[in-house]
Design a protein around this motif. Structure first.
Motif, mmCIF file in Angstrom:
data_model
loop_
_atom_site.group_PDB
_atom_site.id
_atom_site.type_symbol
_atom_site.label_atom_id
_atom_site.label_comp_id
_atom_site.label_asym_id
_atom_site.label_seq_id
_atom_site.Cartn_x
_atom_site.Cartn_y
_atom_site.Cartn_z
ATOM 1 N N ASP B 107 16.914 0.082 35.026
ATOM 2 C CA ASP B 107 16.620 0.932 36.171
ATOM 3 C C ASP B 107 15.668 2.028 35.707
ATOM 4 N N ALA B 108 15.144 2.806 36.662
ATOM 5 C CA ALA B 108 14.287 3.939 36.298
ATOM 6 C C ALA B 108 15.126 5.175 35.994
ATOM 7 N N THR B 154 12.402 0.552 43.360
ATOM 8 C CA THR B 154 11.186 -0.152 42.952
ATOM 9 C C THR B 154 10.022 0.815 42.725
ATOM 10 N N ARG B 155 9.869 1.802 43.629
ATOM 11 C CA ARG B 155 8.773 2.782 43.483
ATOM 12 C C ARG B 155 8.913 3.537 42.155
ATOM 13 N N ASP B 156 10.157 3.972 41.850
ATOM 14 C CA ASP B 156 10.395 4.716 40.601
ATOM 15 C C ASP B 156 10.116 3.837 39.378
ATOM 16 N N LEU B 157 10.437 2.549 39.491
ATOM 17 C CA LEU B 157 10.184 1.638 38.370
ATOM 18 C C LEU B 157 8.689 1.474 38.119
ATOM 19 N N LEU B 160 7.505 4.653 36.481
ATOM 20 C CA LEU B 160 7.921 4.696 35.071
ATOM 21 C C LEU B 160 7.005 3.806 34.216
ATOM 22 N N ALA B 161 6.672 2.628 34.737
ATOM 23 C CA ALA B 161 5.778 1.725 33.994
ATOM 24 C C ALA B 161 4.421 2.390 33.766
ATOM 25 N N LEU B 162 3.940 3.139 34.766
ATOM 26 C CA LEU B 162 2.659 3.848 34.614
ATOM 27 C C LEU B 162 2.790 4.949 33.558
ATOM 28 N N LEU B 200 6.429 -2.384 48.875
ATOM 29 C CA LEU B 200 5.999 -1.454 47.823
ATOM 30 C C LEU B 200 5.197 -2.167 46.741
ATOM 31 N N VAL B 201 5.661 -3.344 46.344
ATOM 32 C CA VAL B 201 4.964 -4.101 45.293
ATOM 33 C C VAL B 201 3.559 -4.463 45.756
#
Lengths: 86, 349
Positions: B107-108, B154-157, B160-162, B200-201
């Motif tokens: 999770d984020a 999903t947005r937070d994930l 986080l990846a960025l 979102l994706v």
């Protein structure tokens, strides 16, 4: 002048099992034909498009520049190569 | 090729798709046996090895195995939960020629992530591992298994990846094998959760294409369209388990009557071409209706054999995820239950 290079984590090898050039990358493999392998071997960050086209034309019949550009753009969209700034 | 070096793992994720009766350490292949497997794999034409598990970092001989695979010309990826990754350990792997690292995230949010993984401070160590990978310049993939407890983040994930400067983010809806199947009622998202995540994706893919590649693995159960499992049975991929069993897919061990070949008894090429296990669902001749006359049979290969067995009780049935399957009502019932299920965290059984 546009030069290309393989993105980090992308490798070009010659696969002796298939006797073909292969591009290996984090998400899989791309098996290349002879021309494709020759082009990618010249994506060294220092060789521009015209030079690559000239090199190909010596080995094969004339290779149109726009075909070469399409091929490289498609690989760039798949994040396998990137523009270099020598 | 997926090389499951060990099924030992410090994490306890409720969505784990590994077999529930995992192999013990004493049954694991030795360093020499793995090296032999990689040699046979390269001769067979294998180009990629994913060092996976369990947690492959628990194998002390990992760097040596990577070096051997790399000398053979194989592309080497480490699939890790990020625990036990230090700067020294990573330096050894880089020196061995490791090409790529994939780190799983639960999770984020650290508290939710640790609760899902069933252990404290897991998330913090994963973030440290991700930063180390970027510092040494290796391409970094982050992998998140999506389920009810995290799909709303999903947005937070993506953010986080960025922040971690990941090259790729895989958002993969859970596949329901092993613990995941037992926990399915607590894991399966409802339609609104899934739609929100997919929107979102799509937006992120459009705006971030030049910075982050987002791979989204859809939910075949929700879609009514079976996944083209493994691109076809015995077609492109093989899995070697910690004890040397060779499987057409990581979940195939549960299929009854599958006479599982082992690298201790047979050569990999012999297993790939001639074993009963690899030929059982190869091609299209095994297919029942409605697959047999379906124009999509070469595209989806009849879906997933393991899912067909687990949901319909018959590994040779059309995947019940397919809306044309005579067993599709089973999937509709699971989805209806998910609409009203409470939000609880899945723990490993």
């Amino acid at each position: 002048m546009t030069c290309w290079r393989l993105r980090p984590g992308v490798r070009l090898i010659h696969d002796s099992v298939r006797d073909a050039g292969v591009l290996l990358h984090p998400d899989g493999v791309l098996i290349l034909n002879e021309t494709g392998a020759r082009v990618l071997a010249l994506c060294d960050g220092n060789t521009d498009l015209v030079t690559i086209a000239d090199a190909l034309s010596r080995a094969y019949d004339a290779v149109p520049l726009h075909d070469l550009r399409d091929f490289l753009d498609a690989l760039a969209r798949r994040r396998l190569i990137e523009r270099a700034h020598p | 090729m997926l090389a499951e070096l060990t099924h030992r793992c410090p994490l306890r994720c409720g969505y784990c798709s590994n077999p529930i009766g995992r192999h013990s350490r004493s049954s694991e292949l030795t360093t020499q046996q793995w090296c032999q497997v990689f040699e046979e794999a390269r001769e067979l034409g294998v180009l990629q090895v994913y060092f996976s598990g369990g947690e492959p970092l628990l194998r002390r001989d990992l760097a040596g195995l990577v070096a051997h695979a790399r000398r053979l010309g194989l592309y080497t990826s480490l699939i890790t939960g990020g625990q036990g990754m230090s700067a020294d350990r990573l330096a050894d792997l880089v020196a061995s020629g490791l090409d790529h690292v994939q780190i799983s995230l639960q999770d984020a949010d650290a508290a939710v992530a640790d609760a899902i993984a069933g252990r404290a401070a897991v998330h913090r160590r994963k973030l440290t591992a991700a930063r180390l990978v970027k510092e040494v310049g290796l391409p970094l993939t982050l992998n998140v298994v999506l389920h009810r407890a995290n799909i709303g983040h999903t947005r937070d994930l993506i953010d986080l990846a960025l922040r971690l400067r990941a090259d790729r983010l895989e958002l993969a809806n859970a596949q329901y094998y092993g613990s995941a199947l037992l926990n399915l009622p607590a894991l399966l998202p409802n339609r609104a959760q899934l739609d929100a995540a997919e929107t979102l994706v799509q937006e992120a893919r459009n705006t971030l294409a030049h910075r982050l590649e987002i791979v989204y693995v859809r939910s075949d159960l929700h879609d009514g369209v079976p996944k083209p499992c493994m691109h076809g049975w015995g077609s492109r991929q093989l899995t070697v388990t910690p004890s040397g069993d060779v499987l057409p897919c990581p979940a195939a061990a549960r299929i009854p009557g599958l006479d599982v070949p082992n690298v201790r008894q047979a050569a990999l090429a012999d297993i790939w071409f001639h074993s009963a296990a690899f030929n059982r669902f190869r091609g299209t001749a095994w297919m029942p209706e409605p697959c047999r006359s379906c124009p999509l049979k070469e595209d989806d290969h009849g879906g997933c054999r393991c899912q067909a067995f687990q949901l319909a009780g018959d590994p040779a049935a059309t995947d019940p995820a397919c809306r044309l399957s005579p067993h599709h009502a089973l999937v509709r019932t699971l989805l209806q239950d998910a609409e009203s299920a409470p939000d609880t965290l899945p723990y490993r059984a």
